[in-house]
Design an enzyme around this catalytic site. Structure first.
Site, PDB file in Angstrom:
ATOM      1  N   LYS A  54       0.842  -1.206   0.000  1.00 24.17           N
ATOM      2  CA  LYS A  54       0.000   0.000   0.000  1.00 24.17           C
ATOM      3  C   LYS A  54       0.872   1.249   0.000  1.00 24.17           C
ATOM      4  O   LYS A  54       0.652   2.180  -0.772  1.00 24.17           O
ATOM      5  CB  LYS A  54      -0.936  -0.007   1.216  1.00 24.17           C
ATOM      6  CG  LYS A  54      -2.107  -0.959   1.043  1.00 24.17           C
ATOM      7  CD  LYS A  54      -2.879  -1.189   2.333  1.00 24.17           C
ATOM      8  CE  LYS A  54      -3.965  -2.246   2.081  1.00 24.17           C
ATOM      9  NZ  LYS A  54      -4.630  -2.725   3.290  1.00 24.17           N
ATOM     10  N   GLN A  98      -4.999  -1.354   9.495  1.00 28.33           N
ATOM     11  CA  GLN A  98      -4.955  -2.704   8.939  1.00 28.33           C
ATOM     12  C   GLN A  98      -5.576  -3.709   9.916  1.00 28.33           C
ATOM     13  O   GLN A  98      -5.206  -3.755  11.081  1.00 28.33           O
ATOM     14  CB  GLN A  98      -3.494  -3.078   8.644  1.00 28.33           C
ATOM     15  CG  GLN A  98      -3.312  -4.406   7.952  1.00 28.33           C
ATOM     16  CD  GLN A  98      -3.825  -4.398   6.515  1.00 28.33           C
ATOM     17  OE1 GLN A  98      -3.593  -3.460   5.760  1.00 28.33           O
ATOM     18  NE2 GLN A  98      -4.547  -5.438   6.143  1.00 28.33           N
ATOM     19  N   ASP A 121     -11.341   2.992   3.941  1.00 26.33           N
ATOM     20  CA  ASP A 121     -11.767   1.591   3.891  1.00 26.33           C
ATOM     21  C   ASP A 121     -13.293   1.481   3.842  1.00 26.33           C
ATOM     22  O   ASP A 121     -13.829   0.406   3.547  1.00 26.33           O
ATOM     23  CB  ASP A 121     -11.261   0.845   5.137  1.00 26.33           C
ATOM     24  CG  ASP A 121     -10.135  -0.121   4.813  1.00 26.33           C
ATOM     25  OD1 ASP A 121      -9.951  -0.446   3.618  1.00 26.33           O
ATOM     26  OD2 ASP A 121      -9.448  -0.563   5.752  1.00 26.33           O
TER      27      ASP A 121
END
Ligand code: NDP
Length: 297
Positions: A54, A98, A121
């Site tokens: 990422k 995460q 997200d």
């Protein structure tokens, strides 16, 4: 006739280049650089790889990338304090924590502490509600990537029968909402679904997000249907070693389907590309600038 293979790797490269072009325009015309902060708690090896990729791709499209790697013993309080700092940081437009987080930290509390406008997200309860009510939301990256590929392949999705196998909050449910938003007739199947084979056979679009290697055989697929395989499963090879497979049995499904995503190289690469697209979208919204076309739901 063999199915068209939907090349997620090439599609993701195209998304990244469109993001990079838009980012360059933001810089030159407005002096704005979109920023993404990724927070990782603990040493989970798969998460370490995701976070590294990422960060690398964020820099490659010209964005500002920040990584916070925290010890597995980090307290929930300290993690919340970091998120509060990132929420207040004007150079950061997207924040991603995460998953999974260690057991002593409540994942929902963390996700809901992220400013919804920076929730790239799309897991904050506000974004879940906005998506569910058809309002402008931050949309979870994996389902967004699936939607982009479906729109590209089909054009309009209106009126198509779609079956989503899996009802998780990160894939199945938002995927179903997005398909509904595009006027598909949507069925969500799960582990208690009776006669899954018959349910799947009705579908023009099958999205498999189960986590069971090669569970969907070709004789469940309606001829000509589009199969989107979200699953990422590692299985043993007969000759030793391992390989990645999806939730559908690729060879038998590809023999019947009209189009299919491979694993690897299908949905997977689209997820990070959509994270970058979401960061760009969040940056444009934060600065009251027009959003990039074709990169949001
Ligand atoms: P979850 O484990 O959270 O959800 C799996 C879903 O599958 C559940 O709703 C479960 O039903 C359903 N299910 C399990 N067994 C069956 C069965 N026999 N028949 C029908 N439904 C069943 O998984 P995720 O949604 O997080 O992930 C799904 C897959 O996608 C995994 O392989 C994961 O690795 C992959 N993934 C890939 C991503 C990418 O970037 N390509 C991103 C995210 C995930 P129930 O609710 O009843 O238990």
């Amino acid at each position: 006739m063999a199915a068209t293979v939907i090349d997620g790797k090439a599609f993701a490269a195209d998304v990244r280049s469109r993001v990079a072009e838009h980012v360059a325009g933001l810089k030159s015309e407005h002096g704005i650089v979109p920023g993404l902060a990724v927070v990782l708690v603990g040493e989970d090896p798969a998460s370490q790889v995701y976070v590294r990729n990422k960060g690398k791709q964020t820099v490659e499209v010209g964005m500002h990338s920040v990584e916070h790697r925290l010890d597995a013993t980090t307290s929930q309080e300290d993690l919340l304090a970091l998120i509060a700092d990132l929420n207040a940081d004007p150079a950061i437009h997207g924040i991603l924590c995460q998953l999974p987080v260690p057991d002593h930290i409540d994942g929902d509390t963390i996700l809901n502490a992220i400013d919804p406008a920076k929730d790239v997200d799309g897991f904050h309860i506000s974004n879940v509600g906005l998506l569910g009510t058809g309002q402008k939301a931050m949309v979870p990256c994996t389902p967004l990537g699936c939607l982009m590929m479906l729109r590209d392949h089909h054009g309009a999705l209106s009126g198509l029968d779609a079956v989503v196998i899996g009802r998780s909050n990160i894939v199945g449910k938002p995927m179903a909402q997005l398909l509904l938003g595009d006027s598909c007739t949507v069925t969500i199947a799960h582990s208690r679904t009776k006669d899954l084979a018959a349910t799947v056979r009705r579908a023009d679009i099958v999205v498999a997000a189960v986590g069971r290697p090669q569970m969907v055989p070709g004789d469940w697929i309606k001829p000509g249907a589009t199969v989107i395989d979200v699953g990422i499963n590692r299985i043993d090879k007969p000759e030793g070693g391992t390989r990645l497979v999806g939730d559908v049995d690729y060879d038998s499904c590809a023999a019947v389907a009209g189009a299919i995503t491979p694993v690897p190289g299908g949905v997977g690469p689209m997820t990070i590309a959509c994270l970058l697209a979401n960061t760009l979208t969040a940056c444009c919204r934060a600065n009251n600038l027009p959003e990039p076309e074709g990169l949001t739901a």
